[in-house]
Scaffold this motif. Structure first.
Motif, PDB file in Angstrom:
ATOM      1  N   UNK A  92       0.829  -1.209   0.000  1.00  0.00           N
ATOM      2  CA  UNK A  92       0.000   0.000   0.000  1.00  0.00           C
ATOM      3  C   UNK A  92       0.862   1.256   0.000  1.00  0.00           C
ATOM      4  N   UNK A  93       1.892   1.271   0.812  1.00  0.00           N
ATOM      5  CA  UNK A  93       2.766   2.441   0.886  1.00  0.00           C
ATOM      6  C   UNK A  93       3.481   2.673  -0.450  1.00  0.00           C
ATOM      7  N   UNK A 120      -0.819   1.843  11.532  1.00  0.00           N
ATOM      8  CA  UNK A 120      -0.151   3.103  11.159  1.00  0.00           C
ATOM      9  C   UNK A 120      -0.194   3.318   9.644  1.00  0.00           C
ATOM     10  N   UNK A 121      -1.378   3.054   9.067  1.00  0.00           N
ATOM     11  CA  UNK A 121      -1.576   3.243   7.637  1.00  0.00           C
ATOM     12  C   UNK A 121      -2.395   4.510   7.396  1.00  0.00           C
ATOM     13  N   UNK A 122      -1.775   5.477   6.766  1.00  0.00           N
ATOM     14  CA  UNK A 122      -2.448   6.745   6.473  1.00  0.00           C
ATOM     15  C   UNK A 122      -2.436   7.021   4.973  1.00  0.00           C
ATOM     16  N   UNK A 123      -2.595   5.954   4.189  1.00  0.00           N
ATOM     17  CA  UNK A 123      -2.396   6.058   2.735  1.00  0.00           C
ATOM     18  C   UNK A 123      -3.678   6.328   1.963  1.00  0.00           C
ATOM     19  N   UNK A 124      -4.849   6.309   2.626  1.00  0.00           N
ATOM     20  CA  UNK A 124      -6.113   6.395   1.895  1.00  0.00           C
ATOM     21  C   UNK A 124      -6.660   7.809   1.835  1.00  0.00           C
ATOM     22  N   UNK A 198      -0.223 -12.711  -4.807  1.00  0.00           N
ATOM     23  CA  UNK A 198       0.549 -12.112  -3.713  1.00  0.00           C
ATOM     24  C   UNK A 198       0.465 -10.588  -3.802  1.00  0.00           C
ATOM     25  N   UNK A 199       0.678  -9.888  -2.694  1.00  0.00           N
ATOM     26  CA  UNK A 199       0.733  -8.425  -2.747  1.00  0.00           C
ATOM     27  C   UNK A 199       1.814  -7.904  -3.684  1.00  0.00           C
ATOM     28  N   UNK A 200       2.922  -8.617  -3.781  1.00  0.00           N
ATOM     29  CA  UNK A 200       3.993  -8.189  -4.706  1.00  0.00           C
ATOM     30  C   UNK A 200       3.518  -8.235  -6.148  1.00  0.00           C
ATOM     31  N   UNK A 201       2.718  -9.265  -6.479  1.00  0.00           N
ATOM     32  CA  UNK A 201       2.146  -9.326  -7.828  1.00  0.00           C
ATOM     33  C   UNK A 201       1.182  -8.176  -8.065  1.00  0.00           C
ATOM     34  N   UNK A 202       0.425  -7.833  -7.026  1.00  0.00           N
ATOM     35  CA  UNK A 202      -0.500  -6.699  -7.131  1.00  0.00           C
ATOM     36  C   UNK A 202       0.271  -5.412  -7.425  1.00  0.00           C
ATOM     37  N   UNK A 203       1.350  -5.192  -6.688  1.00  0.00           N
ATOM     38  CA  UNK A 203       2.166  -3.997  -6.915  1.00  0.00           C
ATOM     39  C   UNK A 203       2.719  -3.980  -8.327  1.00  0.00           C
ATOM     40  N   UNK A 204       3.175  -5.127  -8.810  1.00  0.00           N
ATOM     41  CA  UNK A 204       3.746  -5.199 -10.153  1.00  0.00           C
ATOM     42  C   UNK A 204       2.708  -4.845 -11.212  1.00  0.00           C
TER      43      UNK A 204
END
Length: 208
Positions: A92-93, A120-124, A198-204
């Motif tokens: 997310x970051x 501690x997620x303030x990304x939205x 995986x989240x890494x695939x999502x980022x890619x």
């Protein structure tokens, strides 16, 4: 690369809430004489459509609103037990550096906000709740209209068929993640633009 608008689901996409919901359901099952959920039955349920799921659970559809209201109250008490999926926070970051992130959930906002604060997620940019489980399209449409988003540059990321259906109804792209409720085998029938494991695939995919 053009910045995208990424709208995230919460349960099953960011929060690993499966065991909490199983615990709540089994409380109902003991009280109201439903079959208990087990590791084996959960694996089977992940491969079922919603109609098949309700039939398997012997849960009358007309009683669903009452159970949902009770479950939400119980979840508020159990909210500190919600865990984040591995690598999600980092993903997310990373995505927030290039894209604008939103969150749309069927959960109660206090539960989601407490979770994000704990992580501690303030990304939205915006967090919204659509209480009707099968009308997430309404929540998506509100976000799209409020922020004047271009549907062709907007994505909904979720773990269930209803997330993909909602995205299709409002004419935006969708990404199905396989680490949540629905199994990959059934997500493959949901016409998502992408399926990631995986989240890494999502980022890619989103940073491509």
């Amino acid at each position: 690369m053009k910045s995208k608008h990424l709208i995230f689901d919460f349960d099953g996409t960011l929060a690993d809430s499966m065991q909490v919901y199983v615990s709540i359901f089994n409380t109902f099952a003991i009280r109201d004489n439903f079959p208990l959920l087990t590791t084996e039955s959960i694996a089977e349920l992940r491969k079922k459509t919603y109609g098949e799921l309700f039939k398997y659970l012997k849960l009358p559809f007309y009683k669903l609103p009452g159970y949902l209201m009770e479950a939400r109250n119980m979840l508020i008490e159990k909210r500190t037990k919600l865990e984040i999926f591995p690598e999600i926070a980092e993903t997310l970051k990373e995505l927030s550096k290039k894209h604008t992130l939103y969150l749309l959930t069927s959960n109660d906002l206090p539960v989601v906000e407490a979770f994000l604060k704990r992580q501690k997620l303030t990304v939205f940019e915006h967090i919204a709740s659509e209480k009707n489980l099968f009308r997430k399209d309404r929540g998506l449409l509100k976000i799209i209209k409020h922020y004047n988003l271009d549907p062709q540059n907007t994505w909904y990321i979720g773990d269930e068929m209803r997330d993909m259906n909602a995205a299709r109804k409002v004419g935006i792209h969708s990404v199905a993640v396989t680490w949540g409720f629905h199994d990959k085998s059934i997500l493959e029938t949901a016409s998502a633009n992408h399926i990631v494991d995986t989240p890494k695939q999502l980022a890619a995919v989103m940073l491509d």
